[in-house]
Design an enzyme around this catalytic site. Sequence first.
Site, mmCIF file in Angstrom:
data_model
loop_
_atom_site.group_PDB
_atom_site.id
_atom_site.type_symbol
_atom_site.label_atom_id
_atom_site.label_comp_id
_atom_site.label_asym_id
_atom_site.label_seq_id
_atom_site.Cartn_x
_atom_site.Cartn_y
_atom_site.Cartn_z
ATOM 1 N N ASN A 101 -3.751 -11.359 5.018
ATOM 2 C CA ASN A 101 -4.749 -10.633 4.223
ATOM 3 C C ASN A 101 -4.641 -10.881 2.729
ATOM 4 O OD1 ASN A 101 -5.908 -9.468 6.448
ATOM 5 N ND2 ASN A 101 -4.767 -7.550 6.300
ATOM 6 N N CYS A 157 -3.510 -0.855 2.254
ATOM 7 C CA CYS A 157 -2.285 -0.631 3.021
ATOM 8 C C CYS A 157 -2.028 -1.656 4.117
ATOM 9 C CB CYS A 157 -2.311 0.773 3.634
ATOM 10 S SG CYS A 157 -1.992 2.060 2.423
ATOM 11 N N ASP A 158 -2.615 -2.826 4.000
ATOM 12 C CA ASP A 158 -2.340 -3.859 5.005
ATOM 13 C C ASP A 158 -2.153 -5.226 4.345
ATOM 14 O OD1 ASP A 158 -1.847 -4.579 7.582
ATOM 15 O OD2 ASP A 158 -3.940 -4.736 8.201
ATOM 16 N N PRO A 159 -1.194 -5.327 3.402
ATOM 17 C CA PRO A 159 -1.030 -6.587 2.668
ATOM 18 C C PRO A 159 -0.155 -7.610 3.383
ATOM 19 C CG PRO A 159 0.470 -4.968 1.782
ATOM 20 C CD PRO A 159 -0.283 -4.278 2.898
#
Length: 467
Positions: free
Chosen positions: A257, A251-253
């Site tokens: 990242n 959930c942190d694209p």
Amino acid sequence: MARRALKLASLAAAASGIYLYGNKFLDPNDFGVVRVGRAISTTAVITYDYLTSLRSVPYGSEEYDFLKSQVHLRSAERLRELCCANRGTFIKVGQHLGALDYLLPEEYTRTLKVLHSQAPQSTRQEIEQVIREDLGKEVLLLVVKQIFPDFEFMWLVEEAKKNLPLELDFLNEGRNAEKVAHMLKNFDFLKVPRIYWELSTRRVLLMEFMEGGQVNDRAYMERNGIDVNEISRNLGKLYSEMIFVNGFVHCDPHPGNVLVKKCPASGKAHIILLDHGLYQVLSEPFRMDYCRLWQALIKADMKRVQKYSRRLGAGDLYPLFACMLTARSWESVNRGIDRSPVSASEDVEIRSNAAAYLPQITQLLNNIPRQMLLLLKTNDLLRGTESALHTRASASSFLNMSRCCIRAISTYQRSKSHSLYRRAQISLTEALSLWQINLYELFLWLKGSQLGNWVIALLSRMHHSTY
């Protein structure tokens, strides 16, 4: 004697303070009052700027719009500086705000997006100190609340507060990395750093070093001969598989990242997925409703859009929910989101409507399941990447989503059926549906390729020659 002892104690305390400060055990940021004071002063400056800069300008005029944009930009930069100075939870909340393209003015999201890949680094002690004091819990959001009084951001703080300890547990991050690597092992273009467990602890994570260009860096891809359309398609495949099929979602694209690199040996482009601290596990009922909602959105089946939006907590605000999920206008949703790409005028319309419907958006975000919040953030980050690569809303992304939804629903239905005949029937229906998608994809490829143009021209010539 007592006076002398007091002097010695005072001297010792002062010396200890100087020693601690000199050795960086004591920092002004360790005091909550410093961070709170900094936030309050930032709020005052931003509020004063809005009040004085726009006071004497006619509302709605070109000058007003220009000045408002300038104030937005100055205020966003002050907010970013506040996040960088206070660090810890302030950075996390700032990163979340930077992903809210459908809610905040562009000046804010563009400025705060810097925190995705260029955030100041904090020591472990600094972060844990912030968590213990619970200081970013409300202060930063009170600043934003002051700027946008119609919008309640406390759900954002609660999510950041809940997820931050998970992101700081490096053993949890290592397990997530290995799980997603195994889960998506069929995608040979995906690379996840290997974890060296023998040298890792809850506070230290040692992993394989990987490098590449950021996934939104179109110029880097062009310089290195990487096909941006292929990267966009593959990124969509990864996330469709995670969301719809597995229900285990990175959930942190943000671009810092997700890296891309061309393999010198094979010539293939790899996607490198980093930072595995934050994952969302989707419950099975939620995942099935979400699959069916996206199927309805792709088919423009408005009755089912309404049905499954309501089941996901949208209530009467289901049109707004559909627009937020797809980042398309209600007219486009009704017409079919795969029928036409997003136009510049539609983008302007979406932002204008977001500003006009802030209270309703607040209500919606407070009503939907908490697991939906991280999915919305994930959608926004992926959409931002597509916009940077100029591949947004391509037909292939919707086809990949359709495939994953069909597979996920069929797998679920088979697991609930005790009849061999029924399971065979479900498998046959699944195979036919996937075959139809493959056929349609072939048609689109032929239509857009030189070979397809030759075939169409040949058929047209043959048709005319018969008359």
